[in-house]
Scaffold this motif. Structure first.
Motif, PDB file in Angstrom:
ATOM      1  N   MET A  26     -41.035 -24.153   6.577  1.00  9.47           N
ATOM      2  CA  MET A  26     -40.633 -23.879   7.963  1.00  9.47           C
ATOM      3  C   MET A  26     -41.859 -24.022   8.856  1.00  9.47           C
ATOM      4  O   MET A  26     -42.959 -23.615   8.465  1.00  9.47           O
ATOM      5  N   THR A  27     -41.658 -24.572  10.056  1.00 11.54           N
ATOM      6  CA  THR A  27     -42.744 -24.696  11.023  1.00 11.54           C
ATOM      7  C   THR A  27     -42.249 -24.266  12.401  1.00 11.54           C
ATOM      8  O   THR A  27     -41.031 -24.219  12.650  1.00 11.54           O
ATOM      9  N   THR A  28     -43.178 -23.957  13.263  1.00 10.64           N
ATOM     10  CA  THR A  28     -42.838 -23.468  14.608  1.00 10.64           C
ATOM     11  C   THR A  28     -43.470 -24.370  15.661  1.00 10.64           C
ATOM     12  O   THR A  28     -44.675 -24.630  15.623  1.00 10.64           O
ATOM     13  N   TYR A  47     -41.131 -20.561  21.776  1.00 10.76           N
ATOM     14  CA  TYR A  47     -41.312 -20.919  20.368  1.00 10.76           C
ATOM     15  C   TYR A  47     -39.983 -21.357  19.775  1.00 10.76           C
ATOM     16  O   TYR A  47     -38.946 -20.714  19.984  1.00 10.76           O
ATOM     17  N   SER A  67     -38.489 -22.442  15.970  1.00 18.80           N
ATOM     18  CA  SER A  67     -38.721 -22.560  14.524  1.00 18.80           C
ATOM     19  C   SER A  67     -37.715 -23.536  13.925  1.00 18.80           C
ATOM     20  O   SER A  67     -36.504 -23.436  14.194  1.00 18.80           O
ATOM     21  N   SER A  75     -36.567 -25.518  10.159  1.00 22.06           N
ATOM     22  CA  SER A  75     -36.669 -25.390   8.703  1.00 22.06           C
ATOM     23  C   SER A  75     -36.307 -26.704   8.039  1.00 22.06           C
ATOM     24  O   SER A  75     -35.429 -27.448   8.512  1.00 22.06           O
TER      25      SER A  75
END
Length: 408
Positions: A283-285, A336, A338, A340
Motif C-alpha cells: 500500500m502507498t499514499t 492524502y 491511500s 492498495s
C-alpha cells in the motif's frame, strides 16, 4: 428613475426621476438615437413621481457616456435621492434646499451629486414669491411641475469592489468636481475591517501637507489641480483587505464613496510521489500539497482514470490535514489518498483537483501508477538470475571440453 427618501426619520420612500441637463458627452457617432426627455403634461399630485431637473453646466458629470448608453449596454442603473442638510442656508427670503443623488451602475461605477434648489415652506413665502409648491415635498415647482436644481458638487468612483493579489499595487479611484462657488476643505481615506477602523490619509487644505505613509499615497498636486483623490496602495498584503472610504468635504457638504478591497491568492499544487509502482500486498499514499492560497475556502477532490476507460472515476477515501496559516496570512492544506495493490489496477492515473476563488479554472495535478513489470527491481533480479545461469552453463560446457582433450 429611482426613489426619494422622506425628510422625516421614518423609512418612507417615494418614486422619483432625475433628469440631468447640460451634460457634456463625446459624440462618436452614436448619439443619433438619443431622445430628449419630455416632462409628463399632467399636473403632479401626491402620488406622482417627483421629477428633479438638475443643471450640470457648472460641474462636469463623470462617466456621462456610461449613463447615456446604460440601456443599450445592458447596464442596470439605480438612483436614490435624499434631502441633504447643509450647515448654511441660501441667501434671500426663500432659503435654499439641498438634495443628495446617488447613482450606481451594475459595472461598479458610483456617482454622488449634491443638488441645490429653492425651498419655500410657509404660506407667506409662497404668496410673496407667487410660487406653486410641490404637493409632496413643499418646494417651488416649475411650470412643468418639476423641481429645478443645479449640481453644486459631485464625486465619483470607478469601482465599488476590487480584487487583487498579494504583493501587487492597486489604485482606489475617487474623484470630485466643484462649482465655482465651492471650495475643497479636506480629504480623508479610512479603512474598516472586522469592526475596527483607522485613518490612512488626511489632508486639510491650507495645511503643510500630509505625513508620508510607507504604503499609501495620494498625489496632492492632482488632488488640488484636477480633483483626483485616488489612493495608491503598494505591496498589498492580507492585512490590507477591508472597506475603504473616500470622504471629500467642502465647508458646506460631504460626499463619500465606499470601495471593498478583496485579496485573493491562488494555490500552488503538488502531488508526491509523481510516479508510483508497488508489488503485491503493498500500500502507498499519495500526498496532494496545496499551499499559499487566500482566502481560506478551497475545494479538493481525487479521481482515477485507466487507459481502458477514459472516464475519470471520483474517489471518496481521501483524508485531509488541518488548515495551516503562514506568516503572510496565506493558508495550506494536504490531502492524502491511500491506494492498495489489491484494488489498484496498473497502469492508472490518479489526479488531485483543486478549486479556489482566485483561480479562473480548477488546477489538476496527477500521479501515475506503473505496472510492476515496467519497474526496475524485478527486471534487475531477472537479469541477475539469467546471468548466473549463463555462467554456470558456460562453465559446464568448457569443463567437458577440457576433459575430452585430456583423454585424447
Amino acid at each position: 428613475r429611482g426613489l426619494l427618501r422622506a425628510f422625516s426619520a421614518s423609512a418612507s420612500e417615494h418614486p422619483a426621476t432625475l433628469v440631468l441637463r447640460g451634460i457634456l458627452v463625446r459624440d462618436v457617432g452614436n448619439l443619433d438615437d438619443v431622445t430628449e426627455y419630455k416632462v409628463p403634461q399632467e399636473n403632479p399630485d401626491s402620488s406622482s413621481p417627483i421629477v428633479f431637473e438638475a443643471s450640470a453646466q457648472s460641474v462636469s458629470i463623470p462617466h456621462a457616456e456610461a449613463l447615456l448608453h446604460a440601456d443599450c449596454d445592458g447596464e442596470e442603473v439605480t438612483c436614490e435621492m435624499s434631502p441633504y442638510s447643509s450647515q448654511q442656508a441660501g441667501e434671500g427670503p426663500c432659503h435654499a434646499s439641498w438634495f443628495m443623488a446617488t447613482l450606481r451602475l451594475s459595472s461598479g461605477i458610483s456617482i454622488a451629486l449634491v443638488l441645490r434648489g429653492p425651498h419655500c415652506s410657509s404660506q407667506e413665502e409662497e404668496k410673496e414669491h407667487d410660487a406653486t409648491l410641490h404637493p409632496k415635498v413643499r418646494i417651488p415647482m416649475s411650470k412643468e411641475g418639476t423641481l429645478l436644481t443645479t449640481v453644486e458638487f459631485q464625486s465619483s468612483s470607478r469601482n465599488t469592489s476590487l480584487r487583487t493579489h498579494l504583493g501587487s499595487s492597486v489604485t482606489l479611484d475617487c474623484r470630485f468636481a466643484l462649482a465655482p462657488s465651492s471650495l475643497l476643505s479636506f480629504l480623508e481615506w479610512r479603512r474598516q475591517h472586522r469592526g475596527s477602523g483607522h485613518s490612512l490619509f488626511r489632508y486639510q487644505v491650507g495645511s503643510t501637507g500630509p505625513a508620508a505613509q510607507p504604503k499609501v499615497h495620494v498625489d496632492v498636486g492632482e488632488l488640488l489641480g484636477s480633483g483626483d483623490a485616488s489612493l495608491s496602495l503598494q505591496g498589498v498584503s492580507v492585512g490590507d483587505e477591508g472597506t475603504y472610504i473616500c470622504l471629500v468635504s467642502t465647508p458646506l457638504h460631504q460626499a463619500q464613496h465606499i470601495i471593498q478591497l478583496h485579496v485573493a491568492e491562488p494555490p500552488r499544487v503538488r502531488v508526491i510521489p509523481a510516479v508510483v509502482s508497488f508489488e503485491r500486498d503493498m500500500m502507498t499514499t499519495l500526498s496532494c500539497k496545496i499551499t499559499g492560497y487566500y482566502p481560506l475556502d478551497v475545494s479538493v477532490s481525487w479521481t482515477q482514470k485507466s487507459p481502458e476507460d477514459d472516464t475519470e472515476i471520483p474517489l471518496s477515501n481521501a483524508r485531509f490535514s488541518s488548515h495551516r496559516q503562514s506568516q503572510d496570512g496565506t493558508y495550506s492544506i494536504t490531502s492524502y489518498l491511500s491506494i492498495s495493490s489489491a484494488t489498484a489496477r496498473a497502469p492508472a492515473t490518479y489526479s488531485c483537483h483543486v478549486s479556489h476563488m482566485a483561480l479562473a479554472e480548477p488546477i489538476s495535478v496527477s500521479a501515475h501508477l506503473k505496472a510492476p513489470e515496467q519497474t526496475g527491481s524485478e527486471g534487475l533480479v531477472g537479469s541477475f538470475i539469467a546471468t548466473v545461469v549463463f555462467i554456470v552453463v558456460l562453465f559446464i560446457v568448457l569443463r567437458r571440453r577440457a576433459g575430452r582433450s585430456l583423454k585424447c
